[in-house]
Design an enzyme around this catalytic site. Structure first.
Site, PDB file in Angstrom:
ATOM      1  CG  HIS A  39      36.236  38.806  43.278  1.00  0.00           C
ATOM      2  ND1 HIS A  39      36.756  39.506  42.206  1.00  0.00           N
ATOM      3  CD2 HIS A  39      35.146  38.156  42.796  1.00  0.00           C
ATOM      4  CE1 HIS A  39      36.023  39.275  41.132  1.00  0.00           C
ATOM      5  NE2 HIS A  39      35.034  38.474  41.459  1.00  0.00           N
ATOM      6  CD  GLU A 124      35.975  47.448  37.733  1.00  0.00           C
ATOM      7  OE1 GLU A 124      36.373  47.050  38.841  1.00  0.00           O
ATOM      8  OE2 GLU A 124      36.388  48.497  37.198  1.00  0.00           O
ATOM      9  CB  SER A 264      36.782  41.892  48.997  1.00  0.00           C
ATOM     10  OG  SER A 264      37.987  41.333  48.518  1.00  0.00           O
TER      11      SER A 264
END
Ligand code: SF4
Length: 310
Positions: A39, A124, A264
């Site tokens: 992300h 998730e 990320s």
């Protein structure tokens, strides 16, 4: 400026990005990726320029194409759908997410109802739910009182890997008031990277007039860092994708700024933010290190089938 460490890429994100890069190198473009590989807006844009095509669902992937599953994991139904279509797949699910999937399967096989603490809109959670939909009951960490469960079967809990540690433990305590025999996961579900980044930002937050976390709005672990900073005493906190999103008025009267980034986020975006702040007089940087990280994950074995040595 107080620069929190660890920050930025975790082992699961490094592996997922390298998986797409290796697939592009071995197979050549286009390589399809179901959902954002991680992300982060910049990472997705960069891989798109290099030949990756990001799709939401498998029906957007042409027959015979190569498709990569993102770091956040997929439900068995998605894998089955790919197999039925005969698509070639590479699974870049973080091994620490796969661990939670396996825990869900084991609890379900033992006849447990599973309280999954997580956010309903997150990929998730969708993937983990799909492992045992008849057994899993999703509850938001901020609203454990909304859990609807009769307690006729034994009850265990699991969680999304990127939640706030403190909020999750608070939710577990509330759930345990109703189900005193609530079984814990065999090991922590909130991953080492989320925990380390939260501890680091919590350590610097009390002395900060402002905390800036670099991360995309859909990054769960990045959003949690802002919440943890505010909870730990930062006077103000914001999530920014990159330096240009910082608003000048946030700096008014500010003497100490805390900086971190989600798991990320490429580090050059943090460097860019530090440069932007330096131009506005924030030139002294002190790094506060709470932990050293050495974990790495090997690449998915399916890449071997595309050719070459891993
Ligand atoms: Fe894996 Fe944690 Fe990184 Fe997510 S944040 S990819 S669970 S190591």
């Amino acid at each position: 400026m107080l620069l929190a460490a660890p920050r930025g890429y975790c082992a699961g994100v490094e592996r997922a990005i390298r998986t797409v890069e290796e697939a592009l190198r071995r197979h050549g473009p286009p390589v399809y990726v179901r959902k954002q590989i991680v992300h982060n807006t910049f990472v997705v844009g960069d891989l798109t320029r290099r030949g990756a095509i990001f799709v939401e669902e498998l029906d957007e992937v042409p027959d015979g194409a190569l498709v990569i599953f993102s770091a956040h994991g997929v439900s068995p139904a998605v894998k089955d759908g790919a197999a039925v279509r005969g698509l070639r797949t590479v699974d870049a699910t973080c091994p620490l997410v796969t661990k939670v999937h396996k825990e869900a399967v084991r609890f379900a096989e033992a006849g447990y109802d599973i309280v999954l603490i997580g956010h309903a809109d997150h990929e998730e959670v969708e993937g983990t739910l799909g492992e045992a939909p008849e057994h899993i009951h999703l509850v938001d960490p901020a609203h454990p009182e909304e859990l609807r469960l009769d307690g006729e079967r034994p009850v265990g809990w699991l969680s999304q890997t990127t939640l706030s540690v403190d909020e999750t433990l608070g939710a577990v305590a509330r759930i345990r008031e109703r189900f005193p025999l609530l079984a814990d996961p065999p090991s922590d579900d909130i991953c080492y990277a989320s925990q380390n980044r939260q501890e680091a930002i919590a350590a610097i937050a009390p002395g900060c007039d402002l905390v800036l976390v670099v991360g995309s709005p859909n990054s769960s672990n990045s959003r949690r860092l802002v919440e943890v900073a505010l909870g730990a005493g930062a006077a103000a906190g914001h999530l920014v994708d990159h330096a240009a999103q910082v608003q000048e008025q946030w700096l008014a009267g500010v003497e100490t700024i805390g900086v971190s980034s989600g798991a990320s986020v490429p580090d050059h975006l943090v460097t860019g933010l530090l440069g932007w702040l330096a131009e506005r007089g924030f030139t002294q940087v002190e790094t506060v290190t709470l932990a050293e990280e050495t974990l790495t994950f090997s690449l998915p074995h399916e890449l071997r089938q595309i050719g070459g040595v891993l």
